[in-house]
Design a protein around this motif. Structure first.
Motif, short mmCIF file in Angstrom:
data_model
loop_
_atom_site.label_atom_id
_atom_site.label_comp_id
_atom_site.label_asym_id
_atom_site.label_seq_id
_atom_site.Cartn_x
_atom_site.Cartn_y
_atom_site.Cartn_z
N GLY A 1 9.38 3.88 11.02
CA GLY A 1 10.32 3.97 12.12
C GLY A 1 11.07 2.68 12.36
N ALA A 2 11.00 1.77 11.41
CA ALA A 2 11.67 0.48 11.55
C ALA A 2 13.11 0.59 11.06
N CYS A 3 14.01 -0.10 11.74
CA CYS A 3 15.39 -0.13 11.27
C CYS A 3 15.47 -1.06 10.06
N SER A 4 16.58 -1.01 9.35
CA SER A 4 16.70 -1.80 8.12
C SER A 4 16.63 -3.30 8.39
N ARG B 1 5.15 -9.63 -3.26
CA ARG B 1 6.09 -10.00 -4.33
C ARG B 1 6.70 -8.73 -4.89
N LYS B 2 8.02 -8.74 -5.01
CA LYS B 2 8.71 -7.59 -5.58
C LYS B 2 8.62 -7.68 -7.10
N ILE B 3 8.06 -6.63 -7.70
CA ILE B 3 7.93 -6.60 -9.16
C ILE B 3 9.19 -6.02 -9.77
N ARG B 4 9.62 -4.89 -9.24
CA ARG B 4 10.89 -4.28 -9.62
C ARG B 4 11.27 -3.31 -8.51
N GLY B 5 12.38 -2.65 -8.64
CA GLY B 5 12.86 -1.76 -7.57
C GLY B 5 11.80 -0.79 -7.09
N GLY B 6 11.35 -0.96 -5.85
CA GLY B 6 10.39 -0.05 -5.26
C GLY B 6 8.94 -0.33 -5.58
N LEU C 1 2.13 -1.20 4.70
CA LEU C 1 1.95 -1.67 3.32
C LEU C 1 0.47 -1.72 2.95
N LEU C 2 -0.35 -2.20 3.88
CA LEU C 2 -1.78 -2.35 3.58
C LEU C 2 -2.51 -1.02 3.54
N ASP C 3 -2.04 -0.05 4.29
CA ASP C 3 -2.70 1.25 4.32
C ASP C 3 -2.18 2.19 3.23
N SER C 4 -1.20 1.75 2.47
CA SER C 4 -0.57 2.66 1.51
C SER C 4 -0.51 2.15 0.08
N PRO C 5 -1.44 1.30 -0.40
CA PRO C 5 -1.32 0.91 -1.80
C PRO C 5 -1.47 2.15 -2.67
N SER C 6 -0.48 2.41 -3.49
CA SER C 6 -0.49 3.66 -4.24
C SER C 6 -0.63 3.46 -5.74
N LEU C 7 -0.67 2.24 -6.18
CA LEU C 7 -0.83 1.94 -7.60
C LEU C 7 -2.03 1.03 -7.77
N PRO C 8 -2.59 0.99 -8.97
CA PRO C 8 -3.70 0.06 -9.19
C PRO C 8 -3.26 -1.39 -9.01
N ASP C 9 -4.21 -2.27 -8.92
CA ASP C 9 -3.97 -3.71 -8.79
C ASP C 9 -3.24 -4.05 -7.49
N ASP C 10 -3.54 -3.33 -6.42
CA ASP C 10 -2.98 -3.62 -5.09
C ASP C 10 -1.46 -3.64 -5.09
N CYS C 11 -0.85 -2.73 -5.80
CA CYS C 11 0.60 -2.59 -5.80
C CYS C 11 0.99 -1.44 -4.89
N PHE C 12 2.14 -1.57 -4.30
CA PHE C 12 2.66 -0.55 -3.41
C PHE C 12 3.94 -0.01 -4.02
N LEU C 13 4.07 1.30 -4.02
CA LEU C 13 5.25 1.94 -4.56
C LEU C 13 6.04 2.52 -3.39
N GLY C 14 7.21 1.97 -3.14
CA GLY C 14 8.03 2.47 -2.05
C GLY C 14 9.30 1.66 -1.88
N THR C 15 10.38 2.36 -1.64
CA THR C 15 11.67 1.69 -1.41
C THR C 15 11.79 1.33 0.06
N TYR C 16 12.81 0.52 0.37
CA TYR C 16 13.09 0.17 1.76
C TYR C 16 13.30 1.44 2.59
N ASN C 17 14.01 2.42 2.01
CA ASN C 17 14.27 3.65 2.75
C ASN C 17 12.98 4.39 3.09
N LYS C 18 12.06 4.45 2.14
CA LYS C 18 10.79 5.13 2.38
C LYS C 18 9.97 4.40 3.45
N ILE C 19 9.90 3.07 3.33
CA ILE C 19 9.13 2.29 4.31
C ILE C 19 9.75 2.43 5.70
N ALA C 20 11.08 2.35 5.77
CA ALA C 20 11.76 2.49 7.07
C ALA C 20 11.49 3.87 7.67
#
Length: 124
Positions: free
Chosen positions: A72-75, A92-97, A49-68
């Protein structure tokens, strides 16, 4: 014939193991202090999560499936790690993903990058 163990059992006088030192180990120990997460499987999620902020304002864009997939983590591990971070208010979850990462976590990451850059520039 009496059998003796090949490796003696540790005693009270055994020295404590020496933890490795260096910027990466200090970074991981600091993250452990801030997040309260000590399992490596959970820490991989935090590092991702910390190495992949993809949006401004320190937001991360990614679903559970993408992160898993990426970590390599299981659900179950992913859900436990994200739940622990949400309970502490560090994610904090802002909205889906879309996830907002707390500035405290980003500051730990930024301090690590600053230290790494300073260490590299001293070698030139």
């Amino acid at each position: 014939m009496e059998m003796t163990p090949i490796h003696p059992l540790p005693t009270q006088t055994s020295p404590r193991p020496v933890l490795p030192d260096g910027p990466l180990f200090r970074y991981i120990r600091k993250l452990q202090q801030v997040t309260g997460i000590y399992r490596w499987s959970h820490m991989r999620v935090v590092l991702y999560l910390l190495d992949s902020p993809s949006l401004p304002d320190d937001c991360f864009l990614g679903t559970y499936n993408k992160i898993a997939w990426e970590t390599g983590a299981c659900s179950q591990i992913l859900a436990e790690a994200m739940h622990a971070l949400q309970e502490k208010g560090l994610v904090r979850k802002i909205r889906g993903g879309v996830w907002k990462i707390h500035p405290k976590l980003m500051e730990v990451r930024n301090a690590f990058y600053r230290e790494s850059v300073q260490g590299d520039s001293g070698m030139l």
